[in-house]
Design a protein around this motif. Structure first.
Motif, short mmCIF file in Angstrom:
data_model
loop_
_atom_site.label_atom_id
_atom_site.label_comp_id
_atom_site.label_asym_id
_atom_site.label_seq_id
_atom_site.Cartn_x
_atom_site.Cartn_y
_atom_site.Cartn_z
N GLN A 114 10.27 -5.17 -6.16
CA GLN A 114 11.10 -6.13 -5.67
C GLN A 114 12.23 -5.37 -4.90
OE1 GLN A 114 10.48 -9.34 -5.49
NE2 GLN A 114 8.76 -8.84 -6.58
N GLU A 115 12.63 -4.14 -5.51
CA GLU A 115 13.75 -3.69 -5.00
C GLU A 115 13.40 -2.86 -3.64
OE1 GLU A 115 16.17 -2.53 -9.09
OE2 GLU A 115 14.64 -1.14 -8.25
N PHE A 116 11.83 -2.38 -3.76
CA PHE A 116 11.34 -1.79 -2.57
C PHE A 116 11.28 -2.89 -1.28
CE2 PHE A 116 7.68 -0.06 -0.21
CZ PHE A 116 8.26 1.05 0.17
N LYS A 117 10.65 -4.08 -1.85
CA LYS A 117 10.59 -4.99 -1.03
C LYS A 117 11.89 -5.41 -0.28
CE LYS A 117 8.99 -8.98 -2.32
NZ LYS A 117 8.18 -10.25 -2.99
N ALA A 118 13.00 -5.45 -0.95
CA ALA A 118 14.55 -5.62 -0.27
C ALA A 118 14.69 -4.56 0.65
CB ALA A 118 15.12 -6.03 -1.39
N ALA A 119 14.34 -3.34 0.19
CA ALA A 119 14.72 -2.31 1.25
C ALA A 119 14.05 -2.47 2.55
CB ALA A 119 14.33 -0.86 0.47
N VAL A 120 12.66 -2.83 2.30
CA VAL A 120 11.68 -2.80 3.57
C VAL A 120 12.35 -3.83 4.49
CG1 VAL A 120 9.60 -3.34 4.26
CG2 VAL A 120 9.72 -1.79 2.47
N ALA A 121 12.88 -5.09 3.85
CA ALA A 121 13.28 -6.20 4.62
C ALA A 121 14.56 -5.76 5.35
CB ALA A 121 13.66 -7.49 3.66
N LYS A 122 15.35 -5.01 4.67
CA LYS A 122 16.62 -4.30 5.31
C LYS A 122 16.24 -3.45 6.44
CE LYS A 122 20.84 -1.93 5.33
NZ LYS A 122 22.30 -1.71 4.45
N ALA A 168 0.98 -1.33 -0.10
CA ALA A 168 -0.04 -0.07 0.17
C ALA A 168 0.90 1.15 0.09
CB ALA A 168 -1.06 0.00 1.35
N ALA A 169 2.05 1.25 0.63
CA ALA A 169 2.92 2.37 0.89
C ALA A 169 3.39 2.47 -0.65
CB ALA A 169 3.89 2.11 1.76
N PHE A 170 4.07 1.53 -1.34
CA PHE A 170 4.46 1.67 -2.59
C PHE A 170 3.56 2.07 -3.55
CE2 PHE A 170 5.67 -0.03 -6.68
CZ PHE A 170 7.18 0.24 -6.65
N SER A 171 2.30 1.60 -3.39
CA SER A 171 1.23 2.15 -4.46
C SER A 171 0.99 3.72 -3.98
CB SER A 171 -0.07 1.23 -4.30
OG SER A 171 0.22 0.24 -4.59
N PHE A 172 1.03 3.92 -2.70
CA PHE A 172 0.70 5.50 -2.76
C PHE A 172 1.81 6.28 -3.29
CE2 PHE A 172 1.28 8.94 -0.01
CZ PHE A 172 -0.28 9.60 -0.06
N ASP A 191 18.79 0.07 -6.26
CA ASP A 191 18.28 -0.24 -7.67
C ASP A 191 19.33 -1.24 -8.08
OD1 ASP A 191 17.71 0.13 -10.16
OD2 ASP A 191 19.22 1.80 -10.52
N LYS A 192 18.70 -2.65 -8.15
CA LYS A 192 19.84 -3.77 -8.58
C LYS A 192 19.73 -3.79 -10.08
CE LYS A 192 20.59 -4.54 -4.48
NZ LYS A 192 21.83 -3.82 -3.66
N ASN A 193 18.74 -3.37 -10.72
CA ASN A 193 18.74 -3.43 -12.39
C ASN A 193 19.10 -2.30 -13.16
OD1 ASN A 193 16.47 -1.66 -12.23
ND2 ASN A 193 15.10 -3.05 -12.94
N GLY A 194 19.59 -1.12 -12.40
CA GLY A 194 20.38 -0.27 -13.04
C GLY A 194 19.50 0.80 -13.74
#
Length: 90
Positions: free
Chosen positions: A78-86, A24-28, A68-71
């Motif tokens: 997916q990158e946002f999800k990894a950041a949230v996990a960290k 929901a945060a990402f979509s917002f 930003d893993k794909n440059g």
């Protein structure tokens, strides 16, 4: 606590207190519904997290550089999800 940890904690507070899920945060913050957060959208998230206006642009760039893993210079789900996990690990 380092500055990075402080910033990540503030972002976590915004996500937790204002949204039911990270999705929901990402979509917002994905204002143009592109499926990616560009720097201006990340800066909006940082503003919501009460990060000083003086450093928002720099922090936004650093977040993109770090996650930003794909440059493409944007943060996808997916990158946002990894950041949230960290953030949760801090």
């Amino acid at each position: 606590m380092t500055t990075e940890e402080t910033i990540l904690n503030k972002i976590q507070i915004v996500i937790t207190n204002h949204f039911d899920t990270p999705e929901a945060a990402f979509s917002f913050f994905d204002a143009d519904s592109s499926g990616k957060l560009k720097k201006s959208e990340i800066v909006k998230l940082l503003k919501q997290a009460e990060i000083s206006g003086f450093i928002r642009g720099l922090v936004g760039s650093k977040l993109i550089d770090g996650y930003d893993k794909n440059g493409d210079e944007e943060i996808d789900w997916q990158e946002f999800k990894a950041a949230v996990a960290k953030i949760k690990a801090v």
